[in-house]
Structures are given as C-alpha cells and as structure tokens.
Design a protein around this motif. Structure first.
Motif, PDB file in Angstrom:
ATOM      1  N   ARG A 108      -1.752  -7.369 -14.716  1.00 41.50           N
ATOM      2  CA  ARG A 108      -1.729  -6.042 -14.090  1.00 41.50           C
ATOM      3  C   ARG A 108      -2.875  -5.153 -14.548  1.00 41.50           C
ATOM      4  N   ASP A 114      -6.419  -5.120  -9.788  1.00 40.07           N
ATOM      5  CA  ASP A 114      -4.996  -4.963 -10.092  1.00 40.07           C
ATOM      6  C   ASP A 114      -4.713  -3.581 -10.671  1.00 40.07           C
ATOM      7  N   ASP A 206       1.623  -8.181  -7.810  1.00 45.51           N
ATOM      8  CA  ASP A 206       0.280  -7.722  -8.151  1.00 45.51           C
ATOM      9  C   ASP A 206      -0.774  -8.616  -7.479  1.00 45.51           C
TER      10      ASP A 206
END
Length: 328
Positions: A108, A114, A206
């Motif tokens: 992430r 991301d 994600d």
C-alpha cells in the motif's frame, strides 16, 4: 441483541471481523467513516475495528474478540473442536495478523501509484463528502503519516523482498488448494481463514497487488469474495490436516518463527532493533512488545495441549516451530 462493528473497508482487521460476524450469523450493524471516532474513545488503544457489544461495552483486539464470541455463542464457532486443529488454526491466524499484514502495509505505501490511490480512497471512505479538494488534502496528510511509519513496522524496500517472497508462497499454497475446497479444516471456515482473508482482502483492492493477484493467483483472488460472506455455508470439521495446512505452517515456520524469536531475544537484551535472515533474504526492524505477547500466547496454548493433541500438532509443526514453542 445486535452488535455494532466500527471499522473501515481499508482496514484488514475490520474486514476480518466483519466476515466472521457474517459467517456466524450474529446480528450486527457495520459503521464506518466519522462514526468510528466516537467508538475509538471507548477503547484503550484507539485503533479499529471496535466492536460494541449488545450490553454496551467495547473491545477492539480482534483475536481475543474471536475467542470471546466463541464463549458467548454456541452456534457456528470458528475454533475447531479438535484441540490440535484449534492450536494450528490459532497459529495461522496469528501469522496472518502479525506477518502477512506487512505485505498489506508494504504494497500500500511503498509505490507511488498505491500511495496516491489508497490515500485518496481511504480519505473518501472516512469523510463521505465535503468536496474533492478537502478530501485530497486530508489524503496527502494521511499518506505522509503512513509512509513515515514504514521503517517502524519493518516495511522498508530492503525488507520487502522477504515479505513479498513469503506472500507469494502463501498465495501459491492457497491457489492450489481453493480450486478443490474453500476451507482449511473441513467444509466450514476457521479463525485461520478469516485472519488470512483480512490481510489478503487489501491486496485484492490496492492497485499493484490486485494486478499481481489477478494475473498470478486468479482463484485465490476470487476466493476472497467468498470468504467475505460465508453466511450461507454449512459444513463440518474433518479429521487430520489438509496438505495446505501443513504447507502454510511450514511457510510460517520459515519466516514468522525466526521473526518471533529474534524480536523476543532483542527485547530480552534491551535492544531497540533486531535482524534476521529467512528464505535466504535479510530482514531488520525495531522491537515490538506485542509480538512478544503473541509468542507467549502461542507457547501457552501449545503447552496446554494434552499429550495426544500435542503429538497431533507436532505432526505438522516444523523443527523451527517445535524449537520455538518448546523453549523455556
């Protein structure tokens, strides 16, 4: 008698508990966004998810909550009846909560694509309105805060090759298993599935890990949607250990067992950081007291097994796990 779960779609532990409540058919209300702030004031550690019980009290440590719900509700339990299976399910859930979460955090917040999408989505989820400019300003602040915490939780670029390699190993095992059956200990889910699902649910959202899962592990990716709501599943526990369970225990023994040992030793020595090597790859991070608590709990549960159950568990535990669990 209704529970209230305060969480977020971007929180792996929130998704873990929501899926568990759904499977157990426990009446509950899902609350996210601004509603969570009031609930956070009711718990010692202000982190989601927070579960408000029908009697009005609050709790937010997902594993103890699972065991508490087991004690309160007899139907559709997620701890296997067999003591050896129950211990292994706990071990795998702990592995997911404390090690696989590093994959969630790393995927992430390491790459810009991301960082941008997920900080904006998480701000959108939390604010639920207020305009794009305000939402994106909050997203930028949140992104900076999360990225600054990367080293603290061990999700650095130097560490990520090991984190990713162990994640691929888990996904390899699941991909081979879920085309035959969805669950690990029979035809009903255990706490282990929900722990694994919680972390992988974020990889399935994600940008970078979602693309990876869809390309390399399409059935493990689709499995997530099924675990998210198993309220319609009725099944049984089955004797013994499926090959996937032994493989997941082996993977956890290769990376999580030495992690727990190195962290515990560093805490005992008064060191602020520790280093280890697993799967031929280096890893270094700061010490954490909570992971020492996890190790104590694993040892306590292992030692509490009756001899026959311990022998059954030993049949799937690797030498690394046995050395760790049997140490004084």
């Amino acid at each position: 008698m209704v529970y209230e779960l305060y969480g977020a779609l971007g929180s792996p532990y929130s998704m873990k508990l929501r899926a568990l409540l759904r499977y157990r058919r426990l009446p509950h209300i899902w609350r996210d966004g601004a509603a969570t702030r009031e609930a956070l004031a009711q718990v010692r550690a202000p982190v989601i998810p927070v579960l408000r019980y029908p009697d009005g009290h609050y709790d937010n440590d997902s594993t103890p909550v699972i065991y508490d719900l087991e004690a309160r509700h007899a139907e559709r339990r997620v701890v296997p009846d067999d003591p050896a299976q129950a211990f292994i399910a706990h071990l795998l859930e702990d592995f997911a909560d404390e090690w696989l979460t590093k994959a969630m955090f790393g995927y992430r917040w390491l790459e810009e694509v991301d960082q941008i999408q997920m900080s904006r989505w998480l701000a959108f989820d939390n604010m639920k309105g207020g305009g794009l400019e305000r939402s994106q300003a909050f997203a930028a602040q949140f992104r900076d805060r999360q990225v600054s915490r990367m080293a603290l939780v061990g999700c650095t670029r130097e560490n990520f090759p090991l984190i990713e390699a162990s994640t691929f190993a888990v996904l390899d095992a699941l991909e081979q298993h879920v085309v035959n059956r969805h669950c690990l200990f029979g035809t009903r889910p255990s706490m282990a599935e929900f722990g694994i699902f919680g972390q992988l649910s974020q990889l399935g959202t994600d940008p970078t890990p979602q693309a990876m899962m869809r390309a390399r592990y399409p059935y493990a990716y689709r499995w997530l949607a099924h675990i998210d709501d198993m309220s319609g599943v009725d099944g049984e526990w089955e004797a013994g250990f499926a090959p996937v369970v032994a493989e997941l225990v082996r993977i956890a023994g290769e990376v999580y067992a030495p992690f727990l040992l190195a962290n515990a030793q560093a805490l005992e020595d008064g060191a602020e950081t520790f280093a280890m090597e697993a799967m031929g790859l280096p890893y270094r991070q700061g010490t954490f007291k909570y992971q020492a608590k996890c190790l104590r709990e694993l040892r306590h549960r292992y030692r509490a097994l009756e001899p026959a159950a311990r022998a059954d568990a030993d049949a799937v535990l690797t030498p690394a796990w046995l050395a760790l669990l049997q140490a004084s």
